[in-house]
Design an enzyme around this catalytic site. Structure first.
Site, PDB file in Angstrom:
ATOM      1  N   ASP A  74      33.187 112.985  69.219  1.00 18.21           N
ATOM      2  CA  ASP A  74      32.514 112.280  68.115  1.00 18.21           C
ATOM      3  C   ASP A  74      33.060 112.621  66.728  1.00 18.21           C
ATOM      4  O   ASP A  74      32.382 112.421  65.725  1.00 18.21           O
ATOM      5  CB  ASP A  74      31.008 112.571  68.146  1.00 18.21           C
ATOM      6  CG  ASP A  74      30.324 111.865  69.309  1.00 18.21           C
ATOM      7  OD1 ASP A  74      30.637 110.690  69.536  1.00 18.21           O
ATOM      8  OD2 ASP A  74      29.503 112.499  69.983  1.00 18.21           O
ATOM      9  N   ASP A 133      32.185 103.618  72.976  1.00 17.51           N
ATOM     10  CA  ASP A 133      31.935 104.138  71.621  1.00 17.51           C
ATOM     11  C   ASP A 133      33.158 104.874  71.068  1.00 17.51           C
ATOM     12  O   ASP A 133      33.368 104.950  69.860  1.00 17.51           O
ATOM     13  CB  ASP A 133      30.763 105.131  71.613  1.00 17.51           C
ATOM     14  CG  ASP A 133      29.632 104.803  72.560  1.00 17.51           C
ATOM     15  OD1 ASP A 133      29.878 104.110  73.561  1.00 17.51           O
ATOM     16  OD2 ASP A 133      28.504 105.251  72.319  1.00 17.51           O
TER      17      ASP A 133
HETATM   18  N1  GLY Z   1      27.659 107.048  70.531  1.00 15.52           N
HETATM   19  C1  GLY Z   1      26.337 107.101  70.933  1.00 15.52           C
HETATM   20  C2  GLY Z   1      25.516 105.893  70.666  1.00 15.52           C
HETATM   21  O1  GLY Z   1      25.977 104.859  70.246  1.00 15.52           O
HETATM   22  O2  GLY Z   1      24.343 105.993  70.924  1.00 15.52           O
END
Ligand code: GLY
Length: 389
Positions: free
Chosen positions: A113, A173
């Protein structure tokens, strides 16, 4: 006579109610409402260990997280973006403070992330000052992120949890973290980051999309052979469903990847997934999606403002590349509809959030239908993008 008088009173009462409702509607001033929300961010106390992530209205409870949480960069990003909108230096000063708290994440190799955390904070900061320290932090973060890259899979590993189930999970994501890598190459002139971003995007393009151009959430790879082990969900209603935010990450991610590479295949994927979303029978008329396009109880399911905001922001950029009016129409409709009293939090709520009705993580039954920091982030970005057209 008495009966007539009674009827007249009832009629007048009804008329005055209708008129006052109408007046209230007319009186709702989105600009003022936004300004009040912005001021609540200004009032929120600075605390390096308590990034505001979401808010439970009924309990008046703010969920606060440390910088290692995937959402930590959005709050600083919101402050930078509000500074850009208002030009009020107070927001810039706050943005700088909250941004600085994220620096240590540049060493955190336990998650993918990095882009969300470091680029939404330091990256936004770079739009406002040519700060060498910010650039160095972005490059260091990119170096850390690429330690999660596997040359056989040709992808960056997303998560490290659920090891009993997944060997090498990659989620849609993760496309969003590539922006940090593309920028790190621009800053450092080291092409390694750009090349890894391209490999990751190519692998995602090859494996992550269904025939109808919707995307799965999680793909699990065999890290020694590179093949796909399974295509499943984590946050959607089921493995074959279309989790709304995931579709948003795909459209945004491939539009952004096209910006840096000019690879037409990325542009085509962004357009194809945009078509899936815009033509979906379960996309409500007001353009604010349900949290999963296949949620079983539609229309009685929570919306996800964050998913709509990601798509709205992405489609403004995609419009820039394609001049396809339907993209801009969606984004304008979304922005108009969320700037109403249904979506902007009321002024008497002091929590540092702007929009209600985002949905976080169904798998944990958490943050469903709440104000969430990343809903605000992509809403503000869409506002700024439409302004700059
Ligand atoms: N990356 C996590 C979400 O979109 O909840």
């Amino acid at each position: 006579m008495k009966h007539y008088l009674f009827k007249s009173i009832i009629f007048l009462l009804a008329l005055s109610t209708i008129l006052s409702c109408k007046q209230n509607k007319q009186e709702y001033n989105a600009e003022n409402a936004l300004d009040i929300r912005f001021k609540n961010l200004k009032k929120y106390p600075v605390d390096s260990l308590a990034f505001p992530r979401s808010y439970q209205i009924t309990k008046d409870k703010i969920k606060k997280v440390p910088s290692k949480d995937w959402t930590s960069g959005f709050y600083a990003g919101n402050l930078w973006q509000i500074y850009e909108i208002t030009k009020d230096e107070a927001y810039k000063n706050l943005a700088k403070k909250w941004t600085a708290f994220i620096e240590k994440e540049k060493f955190n190799d336990r998650t993918h992330d990095m882009g969300f955390k470091v680029f939404c904070s330091f990256g936004n900061g770079l739009n406002h000052e040519n700060n060498q320290e910010y650039k160095d932090i972005i490059v260091k973060s990119a170096q850390t992120l690429i330690t999660r890259y596997n040359d056989t899979v040709e992808s960056i590993r997303s998560w490290s949890f659920n090891k009993e189930r997944w060997d090498f999970p990659v989620i849609i994501d993760n496309m969003m973290n590539l922006e940090l890598l593309f920028e790190a190459t621009k800053i450092s002139k080291d092409s390694t980051f750009h090349k890894i971003a391209v490999k990751h995007a190519n692998t995602t393009l090859k494996n992550h999309f269904r025939a109808d151009n919707s995307t799965w959430h999680v793909l699990d790879y065999n890290p020694t052979k590179g093949n796909v082990r399974m295509r499943v969900t984590h946050q959607g209603i089921n493995d074959d469903s279309s989790w709304a935010r995931g579709q948003g990450w795909a459209i945004y991610g491939f539009t952004m990847a096209y910006r840096y590479t000019k690879d037409k295949r990325y542009l085509n994927q962004a357009k194809a997934t945009a078509a899936f979303v815009l033509n979906h029978k379960n996309l409500p008329e007001d353009g604010i999606p349900y949290w999963d396009y296949d949620a079983p109880n539609i229309p009685n399911e929570p919306r996800d403002v964050s998913a709509g905001a990601i798509v709205a922001s992405a489609l403004i950029e995609l419009y820039g590349f394609t001049k396809e009016e339907s993209y801009l129409n969606y984004s304008k409709k979304f922005l108009k509809n969320v700037q109403t009293s249904t979506y902007i939090l009321p002024g008497n709520i002091e929590a540092p959030f702007i929009l209600d009705h985002s949905s976080g993580d169904w798998s944990k039954r958490a943050e469903m239908d709440e104000p969430i920091v990343y809903g605000d982030y992509y809403f503000l970005e869409a506002l700024l993008r439409i302004k700059s057209l």
